[in-house]
Design a protein around this motif. Sequence first.
Motif, PDB file in Angstrom:
ATOM      1  N   CYS A  72      -3.886  -0.017  -9.107  1.00 33.89           N
ATOM      2  CA  CYS A  72      -5.090   0.132  -8.280  1.00 33.89           C
ATOM      3  C   CYS A  72      -6.070  -1.009  -8.573  1.00 33.89           C
ATOM      4  O   CYS A  72      -6.214  -1.455  -9.708  1.00 33.89           O
ATOM      5  CB  CYS A  72      -5.761   1.477  -8.554  1.00 33.89           C
ATOM      6  N   ARG A  73      -6.736  -1.461  -7.528  1.00 37.55           N
ATOM      7  CA  ARG A  73      -7.598  -2.639  -7.682  1.00 37.55           C
ATOM      8  C   ARG A  73      -8.910  -2.324  -8.380  1.00 37.55           C
ATOM      9  O   ARG A  73      -9.462  -3.157  -9.091  1.00 37.55           O
ATOM     10  CB  ARG A  73      -7.880  -3.244  -6.304  1.00 37.55           C
ATOM     11  N   THR A  74      -9.450  -1.142  -8.178  1.00 40.29           N
ATOM     12  CA  THR A  74     -10.740  -0.779  -8.769  1.00 40.29           C
ATOM     13  C   THR A  74     -10.653   0.608  -9.382  1.00 40.29           C
ATOM     14  O   THR A  74      -9.835   1.434  -8.976  1.00 40.29           O
ATOM     15  CB  THR A  74     -11.860  -0.767  -7.710  1.00 40.29           C
ATOM     16  N   GLN A  75     -11.514   0.864 -10.360  1.00 40.39           N
ATOM     17  CA  GLN A  75     -11.534   2.191 -10.967  1.00 40.39           C
ATOM     18  C   GLN A  75     -12.056   3.240  -9.983  1.00 40.39           C
ATOM     19  O   GLN A  75     -11.605   4.388 -10.004  1.00 40.39           O
ATOM     20  CB  GLN A  75     -12.394   2.167 -12.227  1.00 40.39           C
ATOM     21  N   LEU A  76     -12.999   2.847  -9.121  1.00 43.36           N
ATOM     22  CA  LEU A  76     -13.477   3.798  -8.121  1.00 43.36           C
ATOM     23  C   LEU A  76     -12.341   4.154  -7.161  1.00 43.36           C
ATOM     24  O   LEU A  76     -12.127   5.331  -6.850  1.00 43.36           O
ATOM     25  CB  LEU A  76     -14.656   3.214  -7.349  1.00 43.36           C
ATOM     26  N   GLY A  77     -11.603   3.129  -6.723  1.00 43.36           N
ATOM     27  CA  GLY A  77     -10.478   3.397  -5.839  1.00 43.36           C
ATOM     28  C   GLY A  77      -9.417   4.244  -6.510  1.00 43.36           C
ATOM     29  O   GLY A  77      -8.819   5.125  -5.880  1.00 43.36           O
ATOM     30  N   PHE A  78      -9.190   4.001  -7.797  1.00 38.21           N
ATOM     31  CA  PHE A  78      -8.226   4.797  -8.549  1.00 38.21           C
ATOM     32  C   PHE A  78      -8.668   6.249  -8.623  1.00 38.21           C
ATOM     33  O   PHE A  78      -7.879   7.166  -8.363  1.00 38.21           O
ATOM     34  CB  PHE A  78      -8.078   4.206  -9.956  1.00 38.21           C
ATOM     35  N   TYR A  79      -9.955   6.470  -8.936  1.00 37.52           N
ATOM     36  CA  TYR A  79     -10.441   7.849  -9.071  1.00 37.52           C
ATOM     37  C   TYR A  79     -10.376   8.583  -7.738  1.00 37.52           C
ATOM     38  O   TYR A  79      -9.859   9.702  -7.655  1.00 37.52           O
ATOM     39  CB  TYR A  79     -11.872   7.864  -9.608  1.00 37.52           C
ATOM     40  N   VAL A  80     -10.891   7.963  -6.691  1.00 39.46           N
ATOM     41  CA  VAL A  80     -10.943   8.631  -5.387  1.00 39.46           C
ATOM     42  C   VAL A  80      -9.536   8.900  -4.862  1.00 39.46           C
ATOM     43  O   VAL A  80      -9.235   9.990  -4.371  1.00 39.46           O
ATOM     44  CB  VAL A  80     -11.756   7.798  -4.381  1.00 39.46           C
ATOM     45  N   SER A  81      -8.669   7.912  -4.980  1.00 40.98           N
ATOM     46  CA  SER A  81      -7.319   8.084  -4.429  1.00 40.98           C
ATOM     47  C   SER A  81      -6.529   9.121  -5.197  1.00 40.98           C
ATOM     48  O   SER A  81      -5.770   9.897  -4.599  1.00 40.98           O
ATOM     49  CB  SER A  81      -6.580   6.747  -4.409  1.00 40.98           C
ATOM     50  N   PRO A  97       0.815  -1.228   0.000  1.00 43.22           N
ATOM     51  CA  PRO A  97       0.000   0.000   0.000  1.00 43.22           C
ATOM     52  C   PRO A  97       0.846   1.275   0.000  1.00 43.22           C
ATOM     53  O   PRO A  97       0.500   2.254  -0.676  1.00 43.22           O
ATOM     54  CB  PRO A  97      -0.829  -0.128   1.280  1.00 43.22           C
TER      55      PRO A  97
END
Length: 313
Positions: free
Chosen positions: A204-213, A141
């Motif tokens: 990044c594991r998910t596109q939502l996680g990529f966008y938010v992070s 991480p």
Amino acid sequence: MSTAKQKAQQLHRAAGHSLKARRVRFDFSGTPLHWLPEDPFSSYMINGIHLLLPAGELWFCRVYNQALPLISDDALRAEVEGFIRQEAIHSRAHSGAQEYLRRHGLSVEDYVARVDWLFGTFLGDTPLAVPMFRQRHLEKPWLVLRVGLIAAIEHFTGVLGQWAMDNTSWEEQGDAAMADLFKWHLAEEVEHRTVAFDLFDHLCRTQLGFYVSRQALMALVFPLFIYFISEGARSLARQDPDPRVRRIGRQWIPRLLWRLQRTGRRTGNVPTFSFLVAATLRWIHPGFHPFFEGNTEQALAYLARSPAAQAAV
């Protein structure tokens, strides 16, 4: 993955361009301290970058070397390896420019020590320089987070690179060697502008996680970017022989940014603050991809006429 990002990556891969390191050298023996004539403000705003980049770009290389085993896409791995080679030479070139500043009687050690601590210690392998955070389950991480920080930083180097490709004032008015250093470097930033973003997306594991992070990381990077660029300029300007110029070093950052806006509009020697804000706002869009932030052909055209890049060939 969004349609816009897919299109960007397809266009980028279709170009089939491979990143290569150009082993450039620069001679600053005749370069004046105010290398943009009658514009000490712009000269110092840009020269402050020499203090920030050597440690920062070596940190990029260290982080990316650690990330290489995690990359499952062969084309992306090749791009990351090319990125590492280019960034290592960028670091060396700006380290040489620090000697030019010293020859003009300016001390860079205090500011450079702060930058070294930031990249070498605070953002090193021990998270936030807290020994208890150095745990095996935190290694990946922390690595991915640092890859994301690089992606946010590289957004600015990419858009500033395109700004430099469109700029004419440095070559028309400035010292030839220093103008070539910055334009060669920034042309390569345009050339590899997609790598950091694509690597962070890949890890990044998910596109939502990529966008938010990436939005959260940009919220950290933008003010820090402004602070370190401003502080680099102030640390140099405070040592200028002219007391009128030394006032720049005593100005608060909001006043410096106002002056950046005014000087950029008047001279074209520096990008305006509103330019940086607009670039940051584009990053927020869910379909953002850095492919659309620059012109690779324009960057390669400059590299084909850069004296240092051609001498390296």
